[in-house]
Design a protein around this motif. Sequence first.
Motif, PDB file in Angstrom:
ATOM      1  N   ILE A 120      -3.906   9.687  -1.984  1.00 16.59           N
ATOM      2  CA  ILE A 120      -3.854  10.518  -3.193  1.00 16.59           C
ATOM      3  C   ILE A 120      -4.501  11.875  -2.900  1.00 16.59           C
ATOM      4  CG2 ILE A 120      -4.713  10.715  -5.563  1.00 16.59           C
ATOM      5  CD1 ILE A 120      -4.616   7.656  -5.743  1.00 16.59           C
ATOM      6  N   SER A 121      -3.785  12.943  -3.208  1.00 17.16           N
ATOM      7  CA  SER A 121      -4.311  14.293  -2.981  1.00 17.16           C
ATOM      8  C   SER A 121      -5.446  14.578  -3.962  1.00 17.16           C
ATOM      9  CB  SER A 121      -3.193  15.319  -3.152  1.00 17.16           C
ATOM     10  OG  SER A 121      -3.734  16.618  -3.176  1.00 17.16           O
ATOM     11  N   GLU A 122      -6.542  15.105  -3.423  1.00 14.10           N
ATOM     12  CA  GLU A 122      -7.678  15.420  -4.296  1.00 14.10           C
ATOM     13  C   GLU A 122      -7.414  16.678  -5.129  1.00 14.10           C
ATOM     14  OE1 GLU A 122     -11.567  13.765  -2.076  1.00 14.10           O
ATOM     15  OE2 GLU A 122     -10.402  15.159  -0.868  1.00 14.10           O
ATOM     16  N   LYS A 123      -6.486  17.530  -4.646  1.00 12.53           N
ATOM     17  CA  LYS A 123      -6.218  18.785  -5.359  1.00 12.53           C
ATOM     18  C   LYS A 123      -4.957  18.729  -6.215  1.00 12.53           C
ATOM     19  CE  LYS A 123      -8.727  21.981  -2.518  1.00 12.53           C
ATOM     20  NZ  LYS A 123      -9.139  21.220  -1.322  1.00 12.53           N
ATOM     21  N   ASN A 124      -3.996  17.883  -5.813  1.00 15.15           N
ATOM     22  CA  ASN A 124      -2.676  17.926  -6.455  1.00 15.15           C
ATOM     23  C   ASN A 124      -2.304  16.645  -7.192  1.00 15.15           C
ATOM     24  OD1 ASN A 124      -2.177  20.521  -5.235  1.00 15.15           O
ATOM     25  ND2 ASN A 124      -1.898  19.408  -3.315  1.00 15.15           N
ATOM     26  N   ASN A 125      -3.308  15.827  -7.515  1.00 12.33           N
ATOM     27  CA  ASN A 125      -3.000  14.571  -8.203  1.00 12.33           C
ATOM     28  C   ASN A 125      -4.246  14.064  -8.916  1.00 12.33           C
ATOM     29  OD1 ASN A 125      -1.372  12.471  -9.031  1.00 12.33           O
ATOM     30  ND2 ASN A 125      -1.039  11.619  -6.983  1.00 12.33           N
ATOM     31  N   GLN A 126      -4.033  13.112  -9.802  1.00 10.20           N
ATOM     32  CA  GLN A 126      -5.135  12.412 -10.463  1.00 10.20           C
ATOM     33  C   GLN A 126      -4.821  10.928 -10.443  1.00 10.20           C
ATOM     34  OE1 GLN A 126      -5.203  14.182 -14.351  1.00 10.20           O
ATOM     35  NE2 GLN A 126      -6.281  16.010 -13.635  1.00 10.20           N
ATOM     36  N   GLU A 127      -5.852  10.122 -10.265  1.00  9.10           N
ATOM     37  CA  GLU A 127      -5.639   8.673 -10.188  1.00  9.10           C
ATOM     38  C   GLU A 127      -4.853   8.147 -11.383  1.00  9.10           C
ATOM     39  OE1 GLU A 127      -9.361   6.668  -9.735  1.00  9.10           O
ATOM     40  OE2 GLU A 127      -9.772   7.619  -7.786  1.00  9.10           O
ATOM     41  N   GLN A 128      -5.183   8.658 -12.569  1.00  8.07           N
ATOM     42  CA  GLN A 128      -4.541   8.117 -13.772  1.00  8.07           C
ATOM     43  C   GLN A 128      -3.045   8.417 -13.794  1.00  8.07           C
ATOM     44  OE1 GLN A 128      -6.282   6.007 -15.668  1.00  8.07           O
ATOM     45  NE2 GLN A 128      -4.290   5.529 -16.591  1.00  8.07           N
ATOM     46  N   LEU A 129      -2.647   9.570 -13.263  1.00 12.37           N
ATOM     47  CA  LEU A 129      -1.212   9.897 -13.225  1.00 12.37           C
ATOM     48  C   LEU A 129      -0.477   8.905 -12.321  1.00 12.37           C
ATOM     49  CD1 LEU A 129      -1.395  13.802 -12.883  1.00 12.37           C
ATOM     50  CD2 LEU A 129      -0.730  12.497 -14.915  1.00 12.37           C
ATOM     51  N   ALA A 130      -1.084   8.595 -11.174  1.00 14.68           N
ATOM     52  CA  ALA A 130      -0.474   7.632 -10.250  1.00 14.68           C
ATOM     53  C   ALA A 130      -0.385   6.257 -10.901  1.00 14.68           C
ATOM     54  CB  ALA A 130      -1.282   7.561  -8.955  1.00 14.68           C
ATOM     55  N   ARG A 131      -1.486   5.841 -11.515  1.00  5.50           N
ATOM     56  CA  ARG A 131      -1.501   4.537 -12.213  1.00  5.50           C
ATOM     57  C   ARG A 131      -0.406   4.454 -13.272  1.00  5.50           C
ATOM     58  NH1 ARG A 131      -6.208   1.421 -11.706  1.00  5.50           N
ATOM     59  NH2 ARG A 131      -8.064   2.633 -11.255  1.00  5.50           N
ATOM     60  N   ASP A 132      -0.275   5.542 -14.063  1.00  2.00           N
ATOM     61  CA  ASP A 132       0.696   5.526 -15.164  1.00  2.00           C
ATOM     62  C   ASP A 132       2.108   5.358 -14.630  1.00  2.00           C
ATOM     63  OD1 ASP A 132      -1.335   5.794 -16.958  1.00  2.00           O
ATOM     64  OD2 ASP A 132      -1.029   7.937 -17.338  1.00  2.00           O
ATOM     65  N   ILE A 133       2.466   6.121 -13.597  1.00  2.00           N
ATOM     66  CA  ILE A 133       3.844   6.073 -13.082  1.00  2.00           C
ATOM     67  C   ILE A 133       4.126   4.718 -12.427  1.00  2.00           C
ATOM     68  CG2 ILE A 133       5.439   7.090 -11.404  1.00  2.00           C
ATOM     69  CD1 ILE A 133       4.987   9.412 -12.998  1.00  2.00           C
ATOM     70  N   LEU A 134       3.193   4.225 -11.619  1.00  2.00           N
ATOM     71  CA  LEU A 134       3.434   2.938 -10.937  1.00  2.00           C
ATOM     72  C   LEU A 134       3.495   1.790 -11.945  1.00  2.00           C
ATOM     73  CD1 LEU A 134       1.338   3.040  -7.617  1.00  2.00           C
ATOM     74  CD2 LEU A 134       3.622   3.923  -8.083  1.00  2.00           C
ATOM     75  N   LEU A 184       0.883  -1.166   0.000  1.00  2.00           N
ATOM     76  CA  LEU A 184       0.000   0.000   0.000  1.00  2.00           C
ATOM     77  C   LEU A 184       0.917   1.211   0.000  1.00  2.00           C
ATOM     78  CD1 LEU A 184      -2.350  -1.303   2.839  1.00  2.00           C
ATOM     79  CD2 LEU A 184      -2.694  -1.469   0.399  1.00  2.00           C
ATOM     80  N   LEU A 185       1.001   1.905  -1.111  1.00  2.00           N
ATOM     81  CA  LEU A 185       2.075   2.875  -1.326  1.00  2.00           C
ATOM     82  C   LEU A 185       1.525   4.270  -1.615  1.00  2.00           C
ATOM     83  CD1 LEU A 185       5.101   3.495  -1.814  1.00  2.00           C
ATOM     84  CD2 LEU A 185       4.809   2.600  -4.144  1.00  2.00           C
ATOM     85  N   GLU A 186       1.996   5.221  -0.839  1.00  2.00           N
ATOM     86  CA  GLU A 186       1.558   6.604  -1.028  1.00  2.00           C
ATOM     87  C   GLU A 186       1.925   7.143  -2.413  1.00  2.00           C
ATOM     88  OE1 GLU A 186       3.456   9.808   1.514  1.00  2.00           O
ATOM     89  OE2 GLU A 186       1.387  10.533   1.450  1.00  2.00           O
ATOM     90  N   CYS A 187       0.932   7.709  -3.079  1.00  2.00           N
ATOM     91  CA  CYS A 187       1.154   8.502  -4.300  1.00  2.00           C
ATOM     92  C   CYS A 187       0.421   9.807  -4.051  1.00  2.00           C
ATOM     93  CB  CYS A 187       0.557   7.792  -5.517  1.00  2.00           C
ATOM     94  SG  CYS A 187       1.479   6.351  -6.043  1.00  2.00           S
ATOM     95  N   ASN A 188       1.008  10.671  -3.246  1.00  2.00           N
ATOM     96  CA  ASN A 188       0.274  11.837  -2.762  1.00  2.00           C
ATOM     97  C   ASN A 188       0.024  12.862  -3.851  1.00  2.00           C
ATOM     98  OD1 ASN A 188       0.767  14.842  -1.407  1.00  2.00           O
ATOM     99  ND2 ASN A 188      -0.775  13.568  -0.402  1.00  2.00           N
ATOM    100  N   HIS A 189       1.076  13.194  -4.579  1.00  2.00           N
ATOM    101  CA  HIS A 189       0.911  14.321  -5.508  1.00  2.00           C
ATOM    102  C   HIS A 189       1.722  14.153  -6.785  1.00  2.00           C
ATOM    103  CE1 HIS A 189       4.419  15.247  -2.955  1.00  2.00           C
ATOM    104  NE2 HIS A 189       4.904  15.856  -4.010  1.00  2.00           N
ATOM    105  N   ASP A 190       1.314  14.916  -7.769  1.00  2.00           N
ATOM    106  CA  ASP A 190       2.110  15.112  -8.970  1.00  2.00           C
ATOM    107  C   ASP A 190       2.842  16.440  -8.769  1.00  2.00           C
ATOM    108  OD1 ASP A 190       2.668  14.853 -11.994  1.00  2.00           O
ATOM    109  OD2 ASP A 190       1.729  16.826 -11.806  1.00  2.00           O
ATOM    110  N   PRO A 191       4.161  16.474  -8.873  1.00  2.00           N
ATOM    111  CA  PRO A 191       4.899  17.706  -8.539  1.00  2.00           C
ATOM    112  C   PRO A 191       4.454  18.927  -9.356  1.00  2.00           C
ATOM    113  CG  PRO A 191       6.402  15.854  -8.758  1.00  2.00           C
ATOM    114  CD  PRO A 191       5.058  15.356  -9.200  1.00  2.00           C
ATOM    115  N   HIS A 192       4.096  18.708 -10.604  1.00  2.00           N
ATOM    116  CA  HIS A 192       3.666  19.833 -11.428  1.00  2.00           C
ATOM    117  C   HIS A 192       2.303  20.357 -10.954  1.00  2.00           C
ATOM    118  CE1 HIS A 192       3.208  22.490 -14.808  1.00  2.00           C
ATOM    119  NE2 HIS A 192       2.078  21.887 -15.164  1.00  2.00           N
TER     120      HIS A 192
END
Length: 253
Positions: free
Chosen positions: A213-227, A158-166
């Motif tokens: 996952i941050s509701e303001k600074n991330n999107q599920e698909q971005l996390a999925r793509d990177i992982l 269970l791994l944190e993917c809090n934010h996308d830096p951009h």
Amino acid sequence: MRFASIGSGSRGNATVVQWRDTTILIDCGFSAKELKSRLQPLELEPADIDGILVTHEHGDHISGVGVSARKYDIPVWMTVGTAHVFNGGKLPSLHRFHAHDTFEIGDLQVLPYTVPHDAREPCQFVIQSDAHKLAILTDAGSITPHIIEMLDGCDGLLLECNHDPHMLAIGPYPPSLKTRVGGRLGHLSNQQAGALLEQIDTSRLQHLIAMHISEKNNQEQLARDILSQAMGCDPEWIGIADQQLGFTWRELT
Ligand SMILES: [Zn+2]
Ligand SMILES: [Zn+2]
């Protein structure tokens, strides 16, 4: 061993782990009433919980610990440092541990490990049965050699993917909060989570879930793509822990 989340993110966290007759909750950032209603889809009652493990004193992890422990008479485990700053009232049963101590709750072995995060004595957990190793890592600003060692060869992660830096950089947070979240003692970005996966043995991994996952600074698909890039797998294989719904039971076989 099976596990589920009843909510993950800055508005509240709680993860359930079950093996044989032992059921534990990791963190409880929900009220006693909400805990009960969120456990219902998992066909659990608060009375089924044998212990609450606390990672650190931030409200999204600890706000419901005191009330739920008292209402349902659940023992609580937290580090000496977290206990020192815990202000959730008197607990029916409090077990203080150091973040390098290993202990048992029923049939489960609990291996806490230290993480860099801006709390008093924060830790995260590896939960082991005789057959499986489940690791949780959220609320860490950076990856340390100790984290890599603890998560190596786990069966579930269970791994944190809090934010996308951009998104964080251009998002609505004030500058001080952006610095905190993106800093060494803040939260893991998608990229940091992906880089971790490339440094550990993932050959046994049956489930990988993106958490907190941050509701303001991330999107599920971005996390999925990177992982999924880091794992070389289908993006749909990556699980997502939702703030409202968490995720339902996953089983290690
Ligand atoms: Zn948190
Ligand atoms: Zn935190």
